[in-house]
Design an enzyme around this catalytic site. Structure first.
Site, mmCIF file in Angstrom:
data_model
loop_
_atom_site.group_PDB
_atom_site.id
_atom_site.type_symbol
_atom_site.label_atom_id
_atom_site.label_comp_id
_atom_site.label_asym_id
_atom_site.label_seq_id
_atom_site.Cartn_x
_atom_site.Cartn_y
_atom_site.Cartn_z
ATOM 1 C CB CYS A 132 103.277 35.516 -9.513
ATOM 2 S SG CYS A 132 103.939 36.222 -11.022
ATOM 3 C CB CYS A 135 102.698 39.096 -10.636
ATOM 4 S SG CYS A 135 102.637 37.595 -11.607
ATOM 5 C CG ASP A 136 102.203 39.835 -6.683
ATOM 6 O OD1 ASP A 136 101.612 40.652 -7.414
ATOM 7 O OD2 ASP A 136 101.721 38.740 -6.368
#
Ligand code: NAP
Length: 312
Positions: A132, A135-136
């Site tokens: 992701c 997300c990261d």
């Protein structure tokens, strides 16, 4: 006993919830491991009708959730592990509870696939390997990273990472992207993204702290082996449907997708049990098609329920 139990809170599940709630069926939605589904890990959704400027995935799902609860949808965090659809009352078992319902709509979606190479699991989540970018990605500011895959997801991840990372190597096992033309062109035109064609990852390499330092790769055309230095390894190689609880109960194809029955996209072999979205659709796999299937499943369920006479 519930009228309608919906499994999953992605586009399919929440659309089914909106429709069954508006039909006064007071649906119960069981929210599994990824609340909001895959769109919550997407940055910008440009192809959902009605949003000429695009919409961010998280915001879209938040709106669907609010819309569903406005009409009386109830949501509970629980993961169904096993089902018994042998009687008129469908039973769904989590680790701590049994749910009973007349209609069940399965919209459990799909989860990101892993490559299955050494180092991948050891460094998954926090140590450099992730599925992701939204997300990261920010953790890899000014670093070199790799993205593995050649579809729309891989291109989207790579493009998103250009906001943070110095260089993105896009590793694809063929010499042509599977992604849609516009996405592929945008990706290949970006000066921070370098495609690495005909190449597969054979290992994720660790530094002395056990964090990713790169990948060992092999060119499938020449057989040549090499290493690409990278602090982040973003996997975008497709998804596996979340259908384990239905093994042996409903028809699954060889890849684990639920197989629709009776000339319908959403009916299963069990009357009153429907399937919608990425757990059943391996062809279109879009947010809008998942929402459409959620709507179909809800209408089918509502009609089927109206035809039944239950004793309780
Ligand atoms: P996908 O289209 O199935 O692409 C998966 C990619 O990973 C393919 O390029 C495939 O290679 C590669 N791959 C699969 N297994 C691999 C392995 N073991 N090792 C190395 N590479 C592997 O999956 P996706 O990109 O997640 O897209 C899924 C669906 O969502 C598609 O319909 C896509 O259009 C849609 N989507 C749309 C958007 C958008 O429009 N904004 C964004 C994301 C996804 P091959 O090409 O050789 O098969």
């Amino acid at each position: 006993m519930e009228n309608v139990i919906i499994l999953g809170t992605g586009c399919a599940g929440l659309t089914a919830a909106i429709y069954t709630a508006r039909a006064n069926l007071n649906p119960l939605v069981l929210e599994g491991g990824q609340p909001g589904g895959q769109l919550t890990t997407t940055s910008e959704v440009e192809n959902f009708p009605g949003f000429p400027e695009g919409v961010d995935g998280f915001g879209l799902m938040d709106n669907l959730r609010k819309q569903a609860s406005r009409f009386g949808t109830r949501t509970q965090y629980d993961t169904v592990e096993r089902v018994d659809f042998s009687g008129p009352v469908k039973k769904l078992y989590s680790s701590s509870k049994t749910y009973e319902g007349r209609v069940v709509i399965i919209s459990t979606g799909a989860s990101p696939r892993l490559i299955g190479v050494p180092g991948e699991m050891e460094m998954f989540g926090g140590k450099g390997v992730t599925t992701c970018a939204t997300c990261d990605g920010a953790f890899y500011r000014d670093m070199d990273v790799v993205v593995v895959g050649g579809g729309d997801s891989a291109c989207e991840e790579a493009l998103f990472l250009t906001r943070f990372c110095s260089k993105i190597s896009l590793i694809h096992r063929r010499d042509e992207l599977r992604a849609s033309k516009i996405m592929a062109q945008r990706t290949l035109d970006h000066d921070k993204i370098s495609p690495v064609w005909n190449t597969v990852v054979e290992e994720v390499l660790a530094d002395e702290e056990g964090k990713a330092r790169g990948v060992a790769v092999r060119n499938v055309a020449t057989g040549e082996k090499s290493e690409i230095a990278a602090r982040g390894v973003f996997l975008a190689i497709g998804h596996t449907p979340n259908t384990k609880p239905f093994e042996g109960v409903l028809d699954l194809d060889e890849n684990g997708y639920l197989v629709p029955q009776n000339n319908s996209m959403v009916r299963t072999s069990i009357p009153g049990v429907y399937a919608a979205g990425d757990c059943v659709d391996h062809v279109y796999r879009q947010a809008i098609t998942a929402a459409g299937m959620g709507c179909q499943a809800a209408i089918e369920g509502e009609r089927w329920l109206a035809e039944q006479s239950f004793s309780g």
